[in-house]
Design an enzyme around this catalytic site. Structure first.
Site, PDB file in Angstrom:
ATOM      1  N   ASP A  36       0.866  -1.176   0.000  1.00 15.05           N
ATOM      2  CA  ASP A  36       0.000   0.000   0.000  1.00 15.05           C
ATOM      3  C   ASP A  36       0.897   1.219   0.000  1.00 15.05           C
ATOM      4  OD1 ASP A  36      -2.719   1.224   0.391  1.00 15.05           O
ATOM      5  OD2 ASP A  36      -1.713   2.009   2.163  1.00 15.05           O
ATOM      6  N   GLU A  79      -1.158  -1.099  -6.130  1.00 16.35           N
ATOM      7  CA  GLU A  79      -2.333  -0.432  -6.688  1.00 16.35           C
ATOM      8  C   GLU A  79      -2.018   0.054  -8.098  1.00 16.35           C
ATOM      9  OE1 GLU A  79      -3.271   2.304  -2.991  1.00 16.35           O
ATOM     10  OE2 GLU A  79      -1.261   1.489  -3.192  1.00 16.35           O
ATOM     11  N   ASP A 117      -3.689   0.513   7.084  1.00 15.57           N
ATOM     12  CA  ASP A 117      -2.833   0.394   5.898  1.00 15.57           C
ATOM     13  C   ASP A 117      -2.415  -1.051   5.629  1.00 15.57           C
ATOM     14  OD1 ASP A 117      -3.009   3.118   5.600  1.00 15.57           O
ATOM     15  OD2 ASP A 117      -1.231   3.488   6.824  1.00 15.57           O
TER      16      ASP A 117
END
Ligand SMILES: [Zn+2]
Length: 400
Positions: free
Chosen positions: A211, A296, A375
């Site tokens: 992340d 991501e 997170d």
């Protein structure tokens, strides 16, 4: 810009290394040049000629586009180069391939513009380059144009400039494909892109989700590890902020303003170098330890940013992911980008979705009772998406 082959074979982790086809990969090597005064003048002159050609080519395409609604293409413009070289003797000193590359840059600028228009993004019409705003020229086929290292790598021969002193702070690998000469402030560099053989690391089945965070928390992994930007980097950023405040207080056009501006630019470059260094180190550590790295997808994140907690995109992420991708390709690892939406809202154990204010770092899932760190949970969700399993199936991922 580097040719990155994206391996995708994640569903079968047991054989994830065996089934990747080895292709050559491109790697960039940047070295400092130490030109003599006359060589510096020649380098500046080459940049200036390239800049003028760039602007002329841009002008022509703008005119054709606006007046006749026609497009003048790359090949059409390329055909005029011999004429330019015949008519303007100063261009004879610049290699024809370097000039072709200038035309190609104009073409790329237009392609980018048309693509953005098509995607209905803020388009930004290709702009003219002002004096001092054109900072590099490229030999697209370095070997053919005679660019090469000399004297055990102590000098480099550059067509039109001569033999220039260079410092190879790390060895060059593979075969040189392109060479770009670059000005950064008062310094000159040469960047070689080379074709190298991949060096596969011993296979591992370990997978990780990451992340991406914002300063100083650079990233957090699904294993609960936090990677922070180094202290010296944070300090340098503080110094830059201070220098920028000082610049804003100086009178425009004054000597002090000019000096302050130089100082800001210098700090910018220093920070950019430190950041790149940090990205390389972080990427290397991940690639050494994990066979599969899931992150991501920034393109989707960009489109969905109003819906995520990330706010404005951090410019550094794209560079980091690019470095990560080519390091992974070199080592025979997989890097996968996934849709980041809701990854910071879903419970990785039961899938319960809830929006929480940003300041909530840790919480207990109201549905399954798992104690979660925001997170780490996001990183676990990111990993789970690449596995294409419903989050939480068969895996105990809750933080104890
Ligand atoms: Zn839950």
């Amino acid at each position: 810009m580097l040719g990155i082959s994206q391996p995708r074979l994640f569903s079968d982790t047991s054989s994830c290394n065996a089934s990747i086809r080895w292709t050559m990969i491109k790697k960039a090597f940047k070295y400092r040049l130490y030109p003599t005064r006359p060589q510096q003048r020649d380098l500046e002159h080459t940049l200036e000629l390239c800049r003028q050609l760039y602007n002329a080519a841009l002008q022509e395409r703008r005119d054709a586009h606006r007046k006749v609604g026609k497009t003048v293409g790359f090949y059409e413009q390329k055909r005029w180069l011999p004429e330019i070289r015949a008519g303007l003797p100063e261009y004879r000193g610049v290699h024809s391939q370097v000039l072709q590359n200038v035309i190609e840059r104009v073409d790329k600028a237009f392609q980018g513009f048309f693509r953005r228009v098509k995607e209905k993004r803020k388009a930004g019409y290709p702009r003219f380059k002002g004096r001092g705003r054109y900072d590099s020229f490229t030999f697209p086929q370095a070997e053919k144009t005679g660019v090469k290292l000399q004297k055990d790598g102590k000098r480099v021969f550059i067509h039109g400039i001569g033999s220039v002193k260079v410092k190879l702070h790390r060895p060059l690998e593979g075969r040189i494909k392109t060479a770009t000469v670059k000005r950064e402030g008062d310094h000159w560099y040469i960047v070689f892109t080379c074709e190298v053989e991949p060096k596969p690391l011993p296979p591992t089945d370990r997978a990780v989700g990451i992340d991406l965070g914002t300063n100083p928390h650079f990233l957090i992994t699904s294993d609960g590890e936090t990677v922070e930007a180094p202290r010296y980097f944070q300090k340098a950023e503080e110094r830059l902020a201070k220098a920028q405040r000082e610049l804003s207080r100086k009178k425009k056009g004054s000597y002090r303003h000019k000096q302050a501006k130089k100082q800001v630019a210098k700090l910018h470059r220093k920070i950019a170098n430190q950041r790149r260094d940090f990205h390389h180190k972080t990427a290397r550590k991940l690639v050494e330890r994990y066979g599969v790295i899931v992150h991501e997808d920034l393109n989707i994140l960009g489109l969905a940013r109003s819906r995520t907690a990330k706010g404005v995109l951090d410019a550094g992420w794209a560079q980091f992911l690019q470095i990560l991708a080519y390091k992974a390709a070199e080592a025979g690892r997989q890097v996968i980008g996934v849709d980041p939406r809701y990854t910071s809202q879903d419970c990785p154990v039961c899938g319960y979705r809830e929006k929480r204010p940003l300041w909530v770092r840790e919480y207990t899932c109201p549905q399954c009772g798992a104690h979660l760190h925001r997170d780490i949970a996001a990183a676990q969700n990111i990993l789970a998406r690449a596995r294409a399993e419903p989050a939480g199936m068969g895996t105990a991922w809750a933080v104890p």
